[in-house]
Enzyme design. Structure first.
Site, PDB file in Angstrom:
ATOM      1  N   SER A  40       0.835  -1.159  -0.226  1.00 41.28           N
ATOM      2  CA  SER A  40       0.038   0.335  -0.371  1.00 41.28           C
ATOM      3  C   SER A  40       0.758   1.210  -0.610  1.00 41.28           C
ATOM      4  CB  SER A  40      -0.758  -0.031   1.051  1.00 41.28           C
ATOM      5  OG  SER A  40      -1.515   1.143   1.405  1.00 41.28           O
ATOM      6  N   TYR A  44      -2.149  -0.360  10.845  1.00 42.29           N
ATOM      7  CA  TYR A  44      -2.158  -1.479   9.354  1.00 42.29           C
ATOM      8  C   TYR A  44      -1.304  -1.162   8.428  1.00 42.29           C
ATOM      9  CZ  TYR A  44      -3.780  -1.861   4.477  1.00 42.29           C
ATOM     10  OH  TYR A  44      -3.275  -1.782   3.478  1.00 42.29           O
ATOM     11  N   LYS A  79       2.056  -3.706   6.686  1.00 40.63           N
ATOM     12  CA  LYS A  79       2.458  -3.786   5.180  1.00 40.63           C
ATOM     13  C   LYS A  79       3.847  -3.579   5.622  1.00 40.63           C
ATOM     14  CE  LYS A  79      -1.577  -4.455   3.582  1.00 40.63           C
ATOM     15  NZ  LYS A  79      -2.098  -6.144   2.647  1.00 40.63           N
TER      16      LYS A  79
HETATM   17  P1  NAD Z   1     -11.281  -6.624   0.970  1.00 37.52           P
HETATM   18  O1  NAD Z   1     -11.100  -6.968   2.449  1.00 37.52           O
HETATM   19  O2  NAD Z   1     -12.110  -7.131  -0.162  1.00 37.52           O
HETATM   20  O3  NAD Z   1     -10.305  -8.208   0.972  1.00 37.52           O
HETATM   21  C1  NAD Z   1      -9.427  -9.178   1.634  1.00 37.52           C
HETATM   22  C2  NAD Z   1     -10.103 -10.580   1.178  1.00 37.52           C
HETATM   23  O4  NAD Z   1      -9.330 -11.154   2.246  1.00 37.52           O
HETATM   24  C3  NAD Z   1     -11.239 -10.382   2.240  1.00 37.52           C
HETATM   25  O5  NAD Z   1     -12.264 -11.333   0.936  1.00 37.52           O
HETATM   26  C4  NAD Z   1     -11.059 -11.408   3.352  1.00 37.52           C
HETATM   27  O6  NAD Z   1     -11.657 -11.820   3.187  1.00 37.52           O
HETATM   28  C5  NAD Z   1      -9.690 -12.609   3.047  1.00 37.52           C
HETATM   29  N1  NAD Z   1      -9.360 -12.007   4.170  1.00 37.52           N
HETATM   30  C6  NAD Z   1      -8.219 -11.286   5.253  1.00 37.52           C
HETATM   31  N2  NAD Z   1      -7.866 -11.617   5.907  1.00 37.52           N
HETATM   32  C7  NAD Z   1      -7.553 -13.388   5.577  1.00 37.52           C
HETATM   33  C8  NAD Z   1      -7.219 -14.394   6.117  1.00 37.52           C
HETATM   34  N3  NAD Z   1      -6.228 -14.071   7.654  1.00 37.52           N
HETATM   35  N4  NAD Z   1      -7.188 -16.027   5.421  1.00 37.52           N
HETATM   36  C9  NAD Z   1      -7.941 -15.644   4.330  1.00 37.52           C
HETATM   37  N5  NAD Z   1      -8.337 -14.927   3.839  1.00 37.52           N
HETATM   38  C10 NAD Z   1      -8.878 -13.373   4.511  1.00 37.52           C
HETATM   39  O7  NAD Z   1     -10.168  -5.909   0.820  1.00 37.52           O
HETATM   40  P2  NAD Z   1      -9.268  -5.358  -0.667  1.00 37.52           P
HETATM   41  O8  NAD Z   1      -9.500  -3.523  -0.802  1.00 37.52           O
HETATM   42  O9  NAD Z   1     -10.007  -6.024  -1.889  1.00 37.52           O
HETATM   43  O10 NAD Z   1      -7.944  -5.462  -0.953  1.00 37.52           O
HETATM   44  C11 NAD Z   1      -6.841  -6.202  -0.994  1.00 37.52           C
HETATM   45  C12 NAD Z   1      -5.519  -6.612  -0.241  1.00 37.52           C
HETATM   46  O11 NAD Z   1      -5.186  -5.035  -0.777  1.00 37.52           O
HETATM   47  C13 NAD Z   1      -5.404  -5.898   1.007  1.00 37.52           C
HETATM   48  O12 NAD Z   1      -4.368  -6.873   1.370  1.00 37.52           O
HETATM   49  C14 NAD Z   1      -5.136  -4.386   1.107  1.00 37.52           C
HETATM   50  O13 NAD Z   1      -4.696  -4.104   2.819  1.00 37.52           O
HETATM   51  C15 NAD Z   1      -4.398  -4.171   0.349  1.00 37.52           C
HETATM   52  N6  NAD Z   1      -4.804  -3.029  -0.056  1.00 37.52           N
HETATM   53  C16 NAD Z   1      -5.999  -2.105  -0.388  1.00 37.52           C
HETATM   54  C17 NAD Z   1      -6.521  -1.170  -0.953  1.00 37.52           C
HETATM   55  C18 NAD Z   1      -7.599  -0.716  -0.448  1.00 37.52           C
HETATM   56  O14 NAD Z   1      -7.846   0.289  -0.703  1.00 37.52           O
HETATM   57  N7  NAD Z   1      -8.218  -0.876  -0.913  1.00 37.52           N
HETATM   58  C19 NAD Z   1      -5.282   0.413  -0.193  1.00 37.52           C
HETATM   59  C20 NAD Z   1      -4.164  -0.528  -0.491  1.00 37.52           C
HETATM   60  C21 NAD Z   1      -4.133  -2.286  -0.257  1.00 37.52           C
HETATM   61  C1  WQD Z   2      -9.707  10.232   1.104  1.00 42.97           C
HETATM   62  C2  WQD Z   2      -9.423  11.740   0.837  1.00 42.97           C
HETATM   63  C3  WQD Z   2      -9.757  11.979   3.571  1.00 42.97           C
HETATM   64  C4  WQD Z   2     -13.256   9.622   3.558  1.00 42.97           C
HETATM   65  C5  WQD Z   2      -6.516   4.128   2.565  1.00 42.97           C
HETATM   66  C6  WQD Z   2      -6.220   4.014   3.306  1.00 42.97           C
HETATM   67  C7  WQD Z   2      -4.945   3.671   2.502  1.00 42.97           C
HETATM   68  C8  WQD Z   2      -4.921   2.339   1.716  1.00 42.97           C
HETATM   69  C9  WQD Z   2      -6.519   3.480   0.647  1.00 42.97           C
HETATM   70  C10 WQD Z   2      -5.587   0.238   2.414  1.00 42.97           C
HETATM   71  C11 WQD Z   2      -8.617  12.094   2.429  1.00 42.97           C
HETATM   72  C12 WQD Z   2     -10.879  12.047   2.670  1.00 42.97           C
HETATM   73  C13 WQD Z   2     -12.296  10.471   3.442  1.00 42.97           C
HETATM   74  C14 WQD Z   2     -14.611  10.409   4.371  1.00 42.97           C
HETATM   75  C15 WQD Z   2     -13.260  12.642   3.268  1.00 42.97           C
HETATM   76  N1  WQD Z   2      -5.257   1.225   2.301  1.00 42.97           N
HETATM   77  N2  WQD Z   2     -12.115  11.838   3.191  1.00 42.97           N
HETATM   78  N3  WQD Z   2     -15.334  12.083   3.871  1.00 42.97           N
HETATM   79  O1  WQD Z   2      -7.110   7.460   3.476  1.00 42.97           O
HETATM   80  O2  WQD Z   2      -5.977   7.969   1.158  1.00 42.97           O
HETATM   81  O3  WQD Z   2      -6.142   5.769   1.977  1.00 42.97           O
HETATM   82  O4  WQD Z   2      -7.550   3.808   1.640  1.00 42.97           O
HETATM   83  O5  WQD Z   2      -4.242   0.592   1.991  1.00 42.97           O
HETATM   84  O6  WQD Z   2      -4.134   2.825   3.800  1.00 42.97           O
HETATM   85  O7  WQD Z   2      -5.572   4.677   4.357  1.00 42.97           O
HETATM   86  O8  WQD Z   2      -8.271   6.731   1.489  1.00 42.97           O
HETATM   87  O9  WQD Z   2     -11.175   7.270   1.474  1.00 42.97           O
HETATM   88  O10 WQD Z   2     -10.028   7.003   3.240  1.00 42.97           O
HETATM   89  O11 WQD Z   2      -9.593   9.468   1.936  1.00 42.97           O
HETATM   90  O12 WQD Z   2     -13.619  13.383   3.061  1.00 42.97           O
HETATM   91  O13 WQD Z   2     -16.177   9.915   4.666  1.00 42.97           O
HETATM   92  O14 WQD Z   2     -11.017  11.637   1.485  1.00 42.97           O
HETATM   93  O15 WQD Z   2      -9.798  12.633   4.774  1.00 42.97           O
HETATM   94  O16 WQD Z   2      -8.210  12.901   1.987  1.00 42.97           O
HETATM   95  P1  WQD Z   2      -6.687   7.322   1.898  1.00 42.97           P
HETATM   96  P2  WQD Z   2      -9.442   7.685   2.350  1.00 42.97           P
END
Ligand code: NAD
Ligand code: WQD
Length: 338
Positions: free
Chosen positions: A124, A148, A152
């Site tokens: 991330s 979190y 990572k």
């Molecule tokens: P998500 O929660 O939709 O998907 C994660 C999946 O992993 C889920 O289906 C959950 O049931 C499964 N899971 C969690 N813990 C588990 C375990 N111990 N064993 C088996 N399955 C498990 O999330 P997503 O948005 O699809 O994100 C996928 C990956 O990408 C995550 O690792 C997340 O941290 C990373 N990521 C997401 C974002 C985002 O904003 N969505 C941004 C950066 C990184």
């Molecule tokens: C985006 C912008 C908020 C909600 C997060 C995680 C990051 C990654 C992606 C997993 C910011 C503003 C938000 C709301 C708002 N996930 N906001 N009202 O914080 O950039 O990233 O998700 O890895 O680790 O930190 O994304 O969508 O939460 O926020 O004004 O109800 O929207 O302040 O400026 P962020 P976000």
């Protein structure tokens, strides 16, 4: 290829599984359904017209994981499974470290035991130290600011040590920026449990009438309109990045890190306006206090992925909103309960 996908029932996982199937790969998913619905993969199979092998299991269940690996000889693993809510991670950090870090250690052990040493890992943008200059480049300092993000960061460090210890490993660390949008069919998308933490799913639920108004967290940042700026990336472009990384690993050993973003920034108010346009209805909002821990701007430099993987995000922000809205409108309550 034959690919194992952990967390494949989730938001990004389901979109990636669909693309893998569409490209002719065989896929086996391992997911504990802690944050997802089995319906996502039913729909993925319908869309692809092909089957996915699914196992509902936990990465912390070492025996079940081992059985799963025994039953599917794979060329590579794409590892999405993890907990991902920043706020929740400050309340239950121990669960985050166990699930994400120990879960990954268990996965690495199962891979090594089965001589599978090719891995694509979901990292991330949150691992970057907020003091870095922008846009963010892969070799800039890490310095996650919440539990979190630290899971990572620690996993990245573990993967680096593992790759350095044994040249048979092939590892791609993909740092996602802000994934949004949905598959163009509107059949799969993001289905958050409870009130969404992230902006776009929240805006989308306001547009569909599930919530009354968006709370904009601060309008006094040093940005053109005072609201936070982020690098939003279409989930379908993001999924394509995984296929590019898998292909790269076929001919490269070692560990490689790539940003997956667009390099373009969009403010909170711009998100609200663009989404209202896509949905064809107003999205009410109010300005409230800043959210603790937020940075003013987060922006990728995605040029390394273009240079090395030939991958580039191509879908504009308007399409991210249109696709996200199609999913939300046709599934106002998310996936049906099973
Ligand atoms: P998500 O929660 O939709 O998907 C994660 C999946 O992993 C889920 O289906 C959950 O049931 C499964 N899971 C969690 N813990 C588990 C375990 N111990 N064993 C088996 N399955 C498990 O999330 P997503 O948005 O699809 O994100 C996928 C990956 O990408 C995550 O690792 C997340 O941290 C990373 N990521 C997401 C974002 C985002 O904003 N969505 C941004 C950066 C990184
Ligand atoms: C985006 C912008 C908020 C909600 C997060 C995680 C990051 C990654 C992606 C997993 C910011 C503003 C938000 C709301 C708002 N996930 N906001 N009202 O914080 O950039 O990233 O998700 O890895 O680790 O930190 O994304 O969508 O939460 O926020 O004004 O109800 O929207 O302040 O400026 P962020 P976000």
């Amino acid at each position: 290829m034959r690919i194992i996908v952990t967390g494949g029932a989730g938001y990004i996982g389901s979109h990636t599984v669909l693309q893998l199937l569409e490209h002719g790969h065989d896929v086996a998913v391992y997911d504990n359904l802690s944050n997802s619905s089995p319906v996502s993969l039913e729909r993925v199979q319908e869309l692809a017209g092909r089957e996915v092998r699914t196992t509902w299991g936990d990465l912390l269940d070492v025996e079940a994981l081992d059985d799963f690996f025994d039953g599917f000889e794979a060329d590579a693993v794409v590892h999405f499974a993890g907990l991902k809510a920043v706020g929740e991670s400050t309340k239950i950090p121990h669960q985050y470290y166990v699930n994400n870090v120990v879960g990954t250690l268990n996965l690495l052990a199962a891979m090594k035991k089965h001589s599978m040493e090719s891995l694509v890992f979901s990292s991330s943008a949150t691992v970057y130290d907020p003091q870095n200059p922008l846009p963010l480049l892969e070799d800039m300092r890490r310095g996650a600011t919440n539990p979190y993000g630290r899971t990572k960061q620690q996993i990245e460090e573990i993967l680096e040590d593992v790759a350095a210890s044994d040249s048979s490993w092939r590892i791609a660390v993909l740092r996602y920026f802000n994934p949004v949008g949905a598959h163009e069919s509107g059949r799969i998308g993001e289905d958050p449990v409870g009130p969404p933490n992230n902006l776009v799913p929240f805006v989308s639920q306001v547009a569909v009438g599930v919530r009354p108004s968006v709370r904009v967290f601060g309008d006094d940042y040093d940005t053109p309109d005072g609201t936070g700026v982020r690098d939003y990336i279409h989930v379908v472009d993001l999924a394509a990045g995984h296929l590019a990384a898998l292909e790269y690993l076929e001919s490269h050993s070692g560990l490689f890190t790539w940003n997956l973003g667009t390099g373009r920034g969009t403010s909170v108010l711009e998100v609200i306006r663009a989404f209202a346009e896509a949905a064809g209805k107003p999205v009410p909002y109010e300005i409230v206090e800043r959210r603790p821990g937020d940075v003013a701007v987060s922006l990728a430099d995605p040029s390394k992925a273009l240079r090395e993987l030939g991958w580039k995000a191509v879908r504009p922000f308007e399409l991210m909103c249109a696709d996200h809205w199609r999913w939300q409108e046709s599934n106002p309550q998310g996936y049906p309960s099973t």
